[in-house]
Design a protein around this motif. Structure first.
Motif, mmCIF file in Angstrom:
data_model
loop_
_atom_site.group_PDB
_atom_site.id
_atom_site.type_symbol
_atom_site.label_atom_id
_atom_site.label_comp_id
_atom_site.label_asym_id
_atom_site.label_seq_id
_atom_site.Cartn_x
_atom_site.Cartn_y
_atom_site.Cartn_z
ATOM 1 N N LYS A 59 34.447 11.094 24.195
ATOM 2 C CA LYS A 59 35.579 11.641 23.453
ATOM 3 C C LYS A 59 35.500 11.262 21.971
ATOM 4 C CE LYS A 59 40.596 12.039 23.640
ATOM 5 N NZ LYS A 59 41.821 11.664 24.337
ATOM 6 N N LYS A 60 35.038 10.046 21.698
ATOM 7 C CA LYS A 60 34.881 9.578 20.316
ATOM 8 C C LYS A 60 33.576 10.062 19.693
ATOM 9 C CE LYS A 60 37.555 5.337 20.988
ATOM 10 N NZ LYS A 60 37.510 3.864 20.998
ATOM 11 N N GLN A 61 32.780 10.785 20.466
ATOM 12 C CA GLN A 61 31.487 11.329 20.038
ATOM 13 C C GLN A 61 30.479 10.235 19.684
ATOM 14 O OE1 GLN A 61 32.549 14.261 17.047
ATOM 15 N NE2 GLN A 61 32.977 15.762 18.650
ATOM 16 N N PHE A 62 30.551 9.111 20.407
ATOM 17 C CA PHE A 62 29.584 8.025 20.233
ATOM 18 C C PHE A 62 28.403 8.185 21.185
ATOM 19 C CE2 PHE A 62 33.211 5.034 18.756
ATOM 20 C CZ PHE A 62 33.167 5.585 17.497
ATOM 21 N N ILE A 63 28.598 8.964 22.262
ATOM 22 C CA ILE A 63 27.520 9.275 23.182
ATOM 23 C C ILE A 63 27.595 10.746 23.558
ATOM 24 C CG2 ILE A 63 27.356 6.934 24.163
ATOM 25 C CD1 ILE A 63 28.835 8.008 26.663
ATOM 26 N N GLU A 64 26.477 11.246 24.061
ATOM 27 C CA GLU A 64 26.400 12.600 24.606
ATOM 28 C C GLU A 64 25.788 12.488 25.992
ATOM 29 O OE1 GLU A 64 25.464 15.051 20.510
ATOM 30 O OE2 GLU A 64 23.778 14.275 21.665
ATOM 31 N N SER A 65 26.113 13.426 26.849
ATOM 32 C CA SER A 65 25.534 13.413 28.191
ATOM 33 C C SER A 65 24.760 14.691 28.438
ATOM 34 C CB SER A 65 26.623 13.226 29.236
ATOM 35 O OG SER A 65 27.494 14.328 29.270
ATOM 36 N N TYR A 66 23.800 14.578 29.339
ATOM 37 C CA TYR A 66 23.019 15.741 29.747
ATOM 38 C C TYR A 66 22.506 15.493 31.163
ATOM 39 C CZ TYR A 66 19.004 12.778 28.538
ATOM 40 O OH TYR A 66 18.102 11.744 28.466
ATOM 41 N N LEU A 67 22.191 16.572 31.855
ATOM 42 C CA LEU A 67 21.671 16.461 33.213
ATOM 43 C C LEU A 67 20.156 16.326 33.162
ATOM 44 C CD1 LEU A 67 23.835 19.099 35.095
ATOM 45 C CD2 LEU A 67 24.029 16.605 35.182
ATOM 46 N N GLY A 68 19.654 15.346 33.900
ATOM 47 C CA GLY A 68 18.211 15.141 33.983
ATOM 48 C C GLY A 68 17.606 16.014 35.066
ATOM 49 N N ASP A 69 16.339 15.778 35.337
ATOM 50 C CA ASP A 69 15.634 16.517 36.378
ATOM 51 C C ASP A 69 16.181 16.148 37.758
ATOM 52 O OD1 ASP A 69 14.009 17.686 34.457
ATOM 53 O OD2 ASP A 69 12.498 16.099 34.601
ATOM 54 N N VAL A 70 15.914 16.979 38.722
ATOM 55 C CA VAL A 70 16.339 16.718 40.094
ATOM 56 C C VAL A 70 15.606 15.480 40.600
ATOM 57 C CG1 VAL A 70 16.350 17.602 42.451
ATOM 58 C CG2 VAL A 70 16.848 19.138 40.549
ATOM 59 N N SER A 71 16.380 14.546 41.179
ATOM 60 C CA SER A 71 15.809 13.306 41.716
ATOM 61 C C SER A 71 16.598 12.922 42.958
ATOM 62 C CB SER A 71 15.891 12.203 40.660
ATOM 63 O OG SER A 71 15.463 10.978 41.196
ATOM 64 N N ASN A 72 15.910 12.648 44.047
ATOM 65 C CA ASN A 72 16.570 12.274 45.304
ATOM 66 C C ASN A 72 17.644 13.289 45.701
ATOM 67 O OD1 ASN A 72 14.989 9.952 45.507
ATOM 68 N ND2 ASN A 72 16.449 8.765 44.304
ATOM 69 N N GLY A 73 17.351 14.565 45.513
ATOM 70 C CA GLY A 73 18.266 15.609 45.957
ATOM 71 C C GLY A 73 19.354 15.990 44.976
ATOM 72 N N GLY A 74 19.437 15.351 43.834
ATOM 73 C CA GLY A 74 20.476 15.681 42.866
ATOM 74 C C GLY A 74 19.998 15.488 41.445
ATOM 75 N N ARG A 75 20.841 15.876 40.522
ATOM 76 C CA ARG A 75 20.525 15.711 39.098
ATOM 77 C C ARG A 75 21.396 14.598 38.548
ATOM 78 N NH1 ARG A 75 20.372 21.307 36.063
ATOM 79 N NH2 ARG A 75 19.150 20.064 34.628
ATOM 80 N N ARG A 76 20.781 13.657 37.888
ATOM 81 C CA ARG A 76 21.522 12.553 37.292
ATOM 82 C C ARG A 76 22.043 12.946 35.917
ATOM 83 N NH1 ARG A 76 16.817 8.510 38.968
ATOM 84 N NH2 ARG A 76 17.650 7.844 40.973
ATOM 85 N N ARG A 77 23.225 12.419 35.580
ATOM 86 C CA ARG A 77 23.789 12.628 34.254
ATOM 87 C C ARG A 77 23.358 11.448 33.387
ATOM 88 N NH1 ARG A 77 26.894 15.932 31.861
ATOM 89 N NH2 ARG A 77 27.484 16.955 33.794
ATOM 90 N N TYR A 78 22.608 11.741 32.348
ATOM 91 C CA TYR A 78 22.123 10.727 31.419
ATOM 92 C C TYR A 78 23.008 10.698 30.184
ATOM 93 C CZ TYR A 78 17.774 10.088 33.991
ATOM 94 O OH TYR A 78 16.851 9.782 34.957
ATOM 95 N N TYR A 79 23.032 9.550 29.547
ATOM 96 C CA TYR A 79 23.818 9.360 28.336
ATOM 97 C C TYR A 79 22.901 8.915 27.215
ATOM 98 C CZ TYR A 79 27.628 9.709 31.607
ATOM 99 O OH TYR A 79 28.491 10.174 32.584
ATOM 100 N N SER A 80 23.118 9.489 26.034
ATOM 101 C CA SER A 80 22.358 9.100 24.845
ATOM 102 C C SER A 80 23.346 8.778 23.726
ATOM 103 C CB SER A 80 21.394 10.210 24.421
ATOM 104 O OG SER A 80 22.106 11.386 24.098
#
Length: 111
Positions: A59-80
């Protein structure tokens, strides 16, 4: 090492999470496990707390999230970390050093 109360660390969670994401993009479970590992299990962040921090930092725009590659049946949400997140982290680190110096003045000699 004994367990660390979440009350003691609560005001520093944003900086702790930002510092870990500063090292590399990470997903929630990875961050949780890394915190436990680095503290010798003295501090374990609850999942609900961790995701509340993510929401606040996004919300403060200090991080952004994105979905990574499929792993163990799902996609992980990564934060940068964003550029403004890096600036905020630097400020928090500076504040921590100043606060630690002040607290040390009062706690010195009580070991």
């Amino acid at each position: 090492m004994s367990l660390i109360s979440s009350d003691i660390i609560r005001g520093h969670l944003d900086a702790i999470i930002l510092r870990m994401i500063y090292e590399k993009d990470r997903y929630g479970y990875e961050i949780s496990k890394e915190i436990a590992s680095r503290t010798g299990n003295a501090f374990q962040i609850k999942e609900a707390t961790l995701y509340a921090v993510f929401q606040r930092l996004e919300k403060k725009q200090f991080i952004e999230s994105y979905l990574g590659d499929v792993s163990n049946g799902g996609r992980r949400r990564y934060y940068s970390i964003t550029a403004s997140g890096k600036v905020y982290l630097k400020q928090e680190i500076d504040n921590w050093h100043e606060m630690r110096d002040v607290i040390d003045i009062f706690m010195e000699g009580l070991e």
